[in-house]
Write a protein that holds these residues in place. Structure first.
Motif, short mmCIF file in Angstrom:
data_model
loop_
_atom_site.label_atom_id
_atom_site.label_comp_id
_atom_site.label_asym_id
_atom_site.label_seq_id
_atom_site.Cartn_x
_atom_site.Cartn_y
_atom_site.Cartn_z
N GLU A 81 0.83 -1.21 0.00
CA GLU A 81 0.00 0.00 0.00
C GLU A 81 0.87 1.27 0.00
OE1 GLU A 81 -2.79 -0.41 3.23
OE2 GLU A 81 -3.67 -2.22 2.36
N GLU A 82 1.93 1.21 0.74
CA GLU A 82 2.86 2.36 0.81
C GLU A 82 3.47 2.63 -0.57
OE1 GLU A 82 5.75 3.06 4.46
OE2 GLU A 82 6.70 1.80 2.94
N ASN A 83 3.93 1.59 -1.24
CA ASN A 83 4.51 1.73 -2.58
C ASN A 83 3.49 2.31 -3.56
OD1 ASN A 83 6.92 0.63 -1.71
ND2 ASN A 83 6.59 -1.37 -2.63
N ALA A 84 2.26 1.82 -3.45
CA ALA A 84 1.22 2.27 -4.37
C ALA A 84 0.88 3.75 -4.14
CB ALA A 84 -0.03 1.41 -4.22
N ARG A 85 0.78 4.15 -2.89
CA ARG A 85 0.45 5.55 -2.59
C ARG A 85 1.58 6.48 -3.01
NH1 ARG A 85 -3.51 6.76 1.79
NH2 ARG A 85 -4.46 4.83 2.45
N ALA A 86 2.82 5.98 -3.00
CA ALA A 86 3.95 6.80 -3.46
C ALA A 86 3.81 7.05 -4.97
CB ALA A 86 5.26 6.09 -3.15
N GLN A 87 3.28 6.06 -5.69
CA GLN A 87 3.07 6.23 -7.14
C GLN A 87 1.87 7.12 -7.41
OE1 GLN A 87 2.91 1.81 -8.22
NE2 GLN A 87 3.95 2.68 -9.98
N TYR A 88 0.85 6.99 -6.59
CA TYR A 88 -0.41 7.68 -6.85
C TYR A 88 -1.02 8.10 -5.53
CZ TYR A 88 -5.29 8.34 -8.41
OH TYR A 88 -6.54 8.83 -8.65
N PRO A 89 -0.70 9.30 -5.03
CA PRO A 89 -1.16 9.73 -3.71
C PRO A 89 -2.68 9.75 -3.55
CG PRO A 89 0.62 11.13 -4.47
CD PRO A 89 0.25 10.25 -5.63
#
Lengths: 79, 221
Positions: free
Chosen positions: B157-165
């Motif tokens: 989830e952290e990686n994904a939010r870094a790509q797309y806040p």
């Protein structure tokens, strides 16, 4: 091969794969526009198009294919 | 948890990731759809999955970039795959995956698929654009029960939010008989959003089960 001939030959292929005799293909047509254009029908479509034109798409061709217009351009490039 | 190292997958991880894909696809069954729907052996499927991962296509379940690995004493012990559907204008993952399979499996396999396609139609589910799609999640048995799933979920989830806040939701498509995995997802705040069931009993010869769930969790932004 002229674009018109490619489109004329693609139309029955698309209609067969998507079971829709009223389907009209345009340059902008993509998987987002056809309800039953899913992963299975996409594989069948690619296979049928390759058989129709006696070609084999490279993976880089497939990656560039966002819509029918791209498909037509790639087919044209192989003749 | 400090004995475990979570990192992005690299090319050297591909053989292990192929095993992850196969184990995840089979779930609680002995049915591997890559084999049954394309008339391949499991050994052939493993080779083909490795070829597909080596293409390093981005944006689908067969993308090397979608995976994170957990290492223990220098060896991979878990693999998890997730991507944001349609991020940055990418083609739908169903198209990316189909392109890879068409190209790698070859025409004979696709012709075989044509004869079986009707069986699986009812459990083919569209993926929602701009959501995080969790597809593969496998931890070797001897490392279960160590709390690793929580750390992996957090990292994904952290990686994904870094790509797309602005990410609002994570979804997972899972066969209903994968009870262990469903329990883990429920524990992590997922709920069952939808269910797709096939009435065709023949599906049991080809897929792990006849019913697929879409489980999802919304993020509080």
């Amino acid at each position: 091969m002229e674009k018109e001939e490619i489109v004329n030959r693609l139309t029955p292929v698309f209609r067969k794969v998507f079971s829709d005799n009223s389907l009209v293909i345009t340059d902008e047509l993509s998987a987002l526009d056809v309800e039953n254009w899913d992963s299975l029908s996409h594989m069948l479509l690619i296979s049928e198009v390759e058989n129709e034109f006696y070609i084999k798409f490279k993976l880089k061709d497939l990656k560039k294919m966002a819509n029918v217009g791209d498909m037509v351009a790639i087919i044209s490039s192989k003749f | 948890m400090s004995e475990y190292l979570i990192r992005k997958a690299i090319v050297n991880d591909i053989p292990f990731l192929a095993d992850v894909v196969i184990a995840s696809e089979k779930g609680m069954s002995d049915r591997l759809s890559f084999a049954t729907l394309f008339n391949k052996t499991e050994a052939e499927v493993k080779d083909l999955i490795m070829l597909m991962l080596e293409e390093e296509t981005e944006g689908c379940e067969l993308s090397l970039s979608s995976f994170i690995i957990t290492e223990f004493e220098g060896r991979p012990i878990s693999g998890s795959g997730a991507w944001i559907e349609g991020l940055n204008g990418a083609l739908p993952s169903k198209i990316l995956k189909s392109n890879l399979i068409s190209y790698t499996f070859g025409e004979k396999s696709v012709r075989y698929l044509r004869t079986k396609a009707h069986i699986v139609q009812d459990v083919l589910i569209e993926r929602e654009p701009m959501t995080l799609q969790l597809e593969y999640f496998h931890i070797l048995n001897e490392h279960l029960g160590k709390g690793l799933d929580a750390d992996l979920m957090h990292r994904i989830e952290e990686n994904a939010r870094a790509q797309y806040p602005g990410l609002g939701k994570v979804q997972c498509q899972i066969f209903k008989n994968s009870v262990f995995s469903i329990k883990i997802l429920l524990r992590h705040g997922f709920r069952i959003a939808k269910s797709y069931k096939s009435a065709d009993e023949e599906i049991f010869d080809y897929l792990p089960y006849n019913e697929k769930l879409v489980m999802e969790k919304e993020f509080k932004n």
